[in-house]
Design a protein around this motif. Structure first.
Motif, mmCIF file in Angstrom:
data_model
loop_
_atom_site.group_PDB
_atom_site.id
_atom_site.type_symbol
_atom_site.label_atom_id
_atom_site.label_comp_id
_atom_site.label_asym_id
_atom_site.label_seq_id
_atom_site.Cartn_x
_atom_site.Cartn_y
_atom_site.Cartn_z
ATOM 1 N N ARG A 122 0.023 -0.520 10.614
ATOM 2 C CA ARG A 122 -0.088 -1.542 9.579
ATOM 3 C C ARG A 122 0.198 -0.952 8.202
ATOM 4 O O ARG A 122 0.140 0.266 7.986
ATOM 5 C CB ARG A 122 -1.478 -2.170 9.576
ATOM 6 N N VAL B 92 -0.505 -1.737 3.788
ATOM 7 C CA VAL B 92 -1.509 -2.347 2.921
ATOM 8 C C VAL B 92 -1.254 -3.852 2.823
ATOM 9 O O VAL B 92 -2.185 -4.655 2.854
ATOM 10 C CB VAL B 92 -1.491 -1.688 1.528
ATOM 11 N N TYR C 266 1.546 8.277 7.268
ATOM 12 C CA TYR C 266 0.261 7.674 7.628
ATOM 13 C C TYR C 266 -0.904 8.126 6.750
ATOM 14 O O TYR C 266 -1.934 7.456 6.720
ATOM 15 C CB TYR C 266 -0.085 7.992 9.085
ATOM 16 N N PHE D 290 -3.160 2.288 -0.774
ATOM 17 C CA PHE D 290 -4.470 1.635 -0.791
ATOM 18 C C PHE D 290 -5.122 1.749 -2.167
ATOM 19 O O PHE D 290 -5.702 0.776 -2.668
ATOM 20 C CB PHE D 290 -5.387 2.226 0.281
ATOM 21 N N GLN E 226 -10.911 1.654 1.967
ATOM 22 C CA GLN E 226 -9.967 0.927 2.809
ATOM 23 C C GLN E 226 -9.050 1.893 3.564
ATOM 24 O O GLN E 226 -8.710 1.655 4.736
ATOM 25 C CB GLN E 226 -9.120 -0.032 1.953
ATOM 26 N N TYR F 189 -8.761 2.249 7.583
ATOM 27 C CA TYR F 189 -7.455 2.121 8.258
ATOM 28 C C TYR F 189 -7.258 3.234 9.279
ATOM 29 O O TYR F 189 -6.872 2.993 10.427
ATOM 30 C CB TYR F 189 -6.339 2.131 7.200
ATOM 31 N N LYS G 116 -9.838 2.839 12.195
ATOM 32 C CA LYS G 116 -9.496 1.733 13.091
ATOM 33 C C LYS G 116 -8.321 2.089 13.985
ATOM 34 O O LYS G 116 -8.299 1.750 15.176
ATOM 35 C CB LYS G 116 -9.174 0.479 12.277
#
Length: 365
Positions: A180, A182, A255, A263, A275, A279, A282
């Motif tokens: 993903r 931002v 990454y 972010f 955040q 990330y 997760k």
């Protein structure tokens, strides 16, 4: 007999024509076009009320209600916004869902304000149908797939090629557990539309064959169009074989370093770091079952330590420890297994530069 507007639709997309979308906000949110801007004739609640009236009392009553709901100062405010758009984009167009009543009313109100602004015949529905037909037609073109272990720079290479189709770029997602950005991933409709417009532009530049990354059926939460996916299942494959240290350097940059920067830029220092950490956590959590409890616990401890040290010292190198482990213990074995099943379709292997040169040669695709 309906007029074929395909050449007009093609030119609208090739020239990045500004478009004023008169549909309700909820319709726009589900999907629009890259150069579209939402300037609704009716807001969601107004549209719902008019729709109910139409079903119960017919078109005339619905039109009357619409004029009552969007009248006076409310109408003046919307026309003023439309006029500003028209002044800023004199080469643009407006559209509604089918190029019907909402388009004609919007055009009429603009004419009353002294502006002649064209609307697109067939509206959003016709434009969308044209883009879906573009995707279906390109599936018959020769494809070559670009494969390689995680961190080989496949997307970067795709974007360096004049005939590369970037599925991940169209999806706004890198297709992995940590894929993903931002910014939010595109909806399925917007993914389709973005991909189709990219195809149109490359076809206009003379591309007859295309290079795509060896993706699965999904890129994040969107589906690769089934016609393209089926064609990918029989396409020849070129494989990037880059060493582990080169791949790790790319992953660290993509990454970790870039995502932390993005972010913080989006959320500010404190919330941005929070955040960013969420990330990474997760992404690792999503593959915990395949890692197994013991390995996952070890790797997540290394990850959390690296995040803490990065925040303290602004040095990201400690992330290389856990990145190395997820490559060696998860991504590489998985990708090796998948690639072995496609071995008979592999037509070239080499490092990044060698594959790039081979793909740019006349024989590829």
């Amino acid at each position: 007999m309906a007029r074929d507007n395909s050449s007009h639709y093609r030119e609208l997309f090739l020239s990045d024509t500004p478009m004023m979308d008169m549909r309700a906000p909820v319709e726009f949110a589900q999907g629009a076009f890259p150069t579209s801007h939402s300037y609704p004739l009716m807001l969601d609640d107004e549209r719902a009320a008019v729709g109910t009236c139409y079903k119960e009392q017919g078109q005339d009553a619905a039109i009357e209600l619409g004029h009552r709901l969007v009248g006076g100062e409310r109408k003046a405010e919307r026309v003023a916004q439309w006029r500003a758009f028209c002044d800023a984009n004199p080469n643009g167009y407006l559209y509604c869902f089918r190029g019907g009543l909402r388009s004609r009313i919007s055009q009429q109100w603009l004419q009353e304000a002294g502006i002649d602004y064209p609307f697109i015949e067939g509206g959003y529905k016709a434009l969308r149908r044209f883009l879906l037909a573009t995707i279906e037609s390109v599936a018959a073109s020769p494809f070559t797939l670009l494969a390689g272990f995680t961190g080989c720079g496949k997307t970067q290479l795709i974007n360096s090629l004049p005939n590369g189709l970037d599925l991940e770029g169209a999806a706004n997602h890198r297709g992995s557990s940590f894929g993903r950005y931002v910014t939010a991933q595109r909806t399925q409709i917007n993914f389709d539309n973005t991909l189709a417009i990219d195809i149109l532009k490359k076809q206009a530049q003379g591309c007859l064959s295309f290079i795509l990354e060896d993706e699965g059926r999904n890129v994040g939460s969107v589906n690769v169009p089934i016609s393209i996916y089926k064609a990918m299942q029989v396409a020849p494959i070129a494989v990037i074989d880059d060493p582990l240290d080169v791949r790790l350097a790319r992953l660290l940059d993509d990454y970790v370093i870039r995502m932390q920067h993005d972010f913080v830029a989006a959320y500010g220092e404190e919330k941005g770091w929070h955040q960013f950490a969420a990330y990474l956590e997760k992404g690792l959590f999503s593959i915990r079952k395949r890692l197994g409890h013991e390995r996952y616990s070890h790797i997540v401890a290394l990850q959390q330590r690296a995040i803490k040290l990065q925040q303290q010292s602004n040095v990201a190198d400690d992330h290389l420890q856990w990145l190395t482990l997820i490559l060696e213990q998860y991504y590489d074995p998985m990708y090796r297994y998948q690639l072995n099943k496609k071995a008979e379709r592999i037509v070239f292997r080499g490092d990044y530069d060698a594959v790039q040169s081979w793909l740019m040669a006349p024989h590829s695709g």
